[in-house]
Enzyme design. Sequence first.
Site, PDB file in Angstrom:
ATOM      1  CB  CYS A 233      -0.933   0.005   1.250  1.00 39.18           C
ATOM      2  SG  CYS A 233      -1.943   1.505   1.354  1.00 39.18           S
TER       3      CYS A 233
ATOM      4  CB  CYS B 209      -3.377   2.800  -1.429  1.00 40.00           C
ATOM      5  SG  CYS B 209      -3.333   1.300  -0.637  1.00 40.00           S
TER       6      CYS B 209
ATOM      7  CE  LYS C 162      -5.261   3.908  -6.193  1.00 41.24           C
ATOM      8  NZ  LYS C 162      -5.982   2.486  -5.778  1.00 41.24           N
TER       9      LYS C 162
ATOM     10  CE1 TYR D 212      -7.969  -0.932  -6.591  1.00 43.66           C
ATOM     11  CE2 TYR D 212      -8.113  -3.412  -6.536  1.00 43.66           C
ATOM     12  CZ  TYR D 212      -7.526  -2.330  -6.027  1.00 43.66           C
ATOM     13  OH  TYR D 212      -6.878  -2.244  -4.839  1.00 43.66           O
TER      14      TYR D 212
ATOM     15  CD  GLU E 221      -7.608   2.341  -8.769  1.00 42.95           C
ATOM     16  OE1 GLU E 221      -8.155   2.503  -7.926  1.00 42.95           O
ATOM     17  OE2 GLU E 221      -6.616   2.082  -8.337  1.00 42.95           O
TER      18      GLU E 221
ATOM     19  CG  HIS F  63     -29.046  23.749  -2.679  1.00 43.52           C
ATOM     20  ND1 HIS F  63     -28.914  23.032  -3.583  1.00 43.52           N
ATOM     21  CD2 HIS F  63     -28.961  25.061  -3.143  1.00 43.52           C
ATOM     22  CE1 HIS F  63     -29.504  23.693  -4.946  1.00 43.52           C
ATOM     23  NE2 HIS F  63     -29.252  24.777  -4.551  1.00 43.52           N
TER      24      HIS F  63
ATOM     25  CD  GLU G  14     -28.697  19.551  -3.378  1.00 42.66           C
ATOM     26  OE1 GLU G  14     -29.524  20.025  -2.718  1.00 42.66           O
ATOM     27  OE2 GLU G  14     -28.033  20.366  -4.068  1.00 42.66           O
TER      28      GLU G  14
END
Length: 453
Positions: A43, A48, A51, A178, A182, A437, A442
């Site tokens: 990682c 991770c 990346k 994945y 990526e 908002h 939302e």
Amino acid sequence: MPDFDYDLFIIGAGSGGVRAARTAAAAGARVAVAEDRYLGGTCVNVGCVPKKLYSYAAHFHDAFEDASGFGWQLPGAPTLDWATLRDNKSGEIKRLNDIYGRLLDTAGVRLINGRARVVDAHHVEVAGERISAAKILVAVGGWPWVPDFPGSEHTVTSNEVFDLEQFPKRFLVLGGGYIAVEFASIFNGLGSDAHLVYRGELFLRGFDREVREFTRDQMATKGVNLHFETNIERIEPGDGSLMVTLTNGETLEVDAVLSATGRKPHLLGLGLSELGVELNTDGTLKVNERFETSVPSILALGDVTGGPELTPVALAEAMHLVQQHFSDTSARPLDYQNIATAVFCHPNIGTVGVSEEQAREKYGAIRVFRTDFRPMKHTLSGSQERCLMKLIVDDESDVVVGAHMVGEEAGELIQGIAIAVRAGLTKADFDATVGIHPTGAEEFVTMRTPSRT
Ligand SMILES: Cc1cc2nc3c(=O)[nH]c(=O)nc-3n(C[C@H](O)[C@H](O)[C@H](O)COP(=O)(O)OP(=O)(O)OC[C@H]3O[C@@H](n4cnc5c(N)ncnc54)[C@H](O)[C@@H]3O)c2cc1C
């Protein structure tokens, strides 16, 4: 109880190993850890962290393009200095490596630099020492797997891609998981002419179908060249480039090929097969809910056990393992349901719970609420990027059983939604939540009419 050198000997100072070492030491155990490569494991060093840093770098591409609609004038076309990105990344990783070293040191954990081998149920050999331990934890992670085809030796894996000497102006990723998706987005954003080659009909198998299709379209709009239902037949080195022939007959000339074709458990030479430790059918280590292998004093966690291959999973497993073996032996097993995850393609994917397809199989009747829209930011930026949001509801209980998003910072947003999904909240709870908002988020509390049932 025989006298062992340590209560816990950990092989691998990656995500799971370091967390297990620190928490076990904090619980009073005498702990040693062996690491033969880099502190922090996959990682921190080749996963991770680099990346995500490169993904940030790639996002600037869009940001520069978006800026002019908001009145910003850039002095000229921005260019990427690959060496600066690469070397700054390496500096940050070095800083993290040092932090990991200090964390182990202050926790009172002995760190041994070397490749460890399990000798028997209570002994390991490392750096010329033979060490005994009441429990041995195998936290060795995985290693990239590259398929065998003519010229496959010219590909790089995720272990090397972050440190390429030259920036690849033409970049090809082989794979449909994945990591492949990526890297295709990242190098496209950094300025490469990026290609993704995948033998299946669509990447990201296991994710929600609509999410996969939406991501495909968004990535194609951003300029990634997608080649599905084909494979690499051969790679031949050209004049400083690589000639890639696909099984559909197409030929692509590129500067680098990344093989993102899966990872295998890092078990070679570890000594576990000699001890008869049982494996799952995919070659990962078989463990029970207490992370015990078929030799009960040998424990295992993280990627080597074949659960969801994610750092937070390895960390959670480490904490559960330590609790179960060193502090609270009656602790409940780890709950693997509703683990949220993100894919840092561009735009990002965030997801928690079941896909629409899984929900249709698992629940009698479902309601699907979905919206896709052009985010407010892009009314001025001129970008064609759209955002998809989706909730899957079990009709009988009204519980939200899946939430999916493709859009800017989807991982950041879905992390919050994951708490609601894990808590088993209903669509009525989502509806009763007043939105913020103006945000894209939302939409998750304002979708009132099911798109389909
Ligand atoms: C390109 C890439 C991107 C990723 N992105 C993400 C992401 O965005 N989010 C996420 O959650 N996960 C991500 N992951 C997955 C994540 O990195 C892993 O799930 C996680 O690192 C697993 O932790 P682990 O402790 O099982 O093993 P690792 O972190 O792999 O650690 C194992 C350690 O054991 C050491 N070791 C192996 N054998 C021996 C031995 N015999 N003796 C001594 N030491 C040994 C290795 O050198 C390594 O340091 C990514 C992975 C890759 C490859």
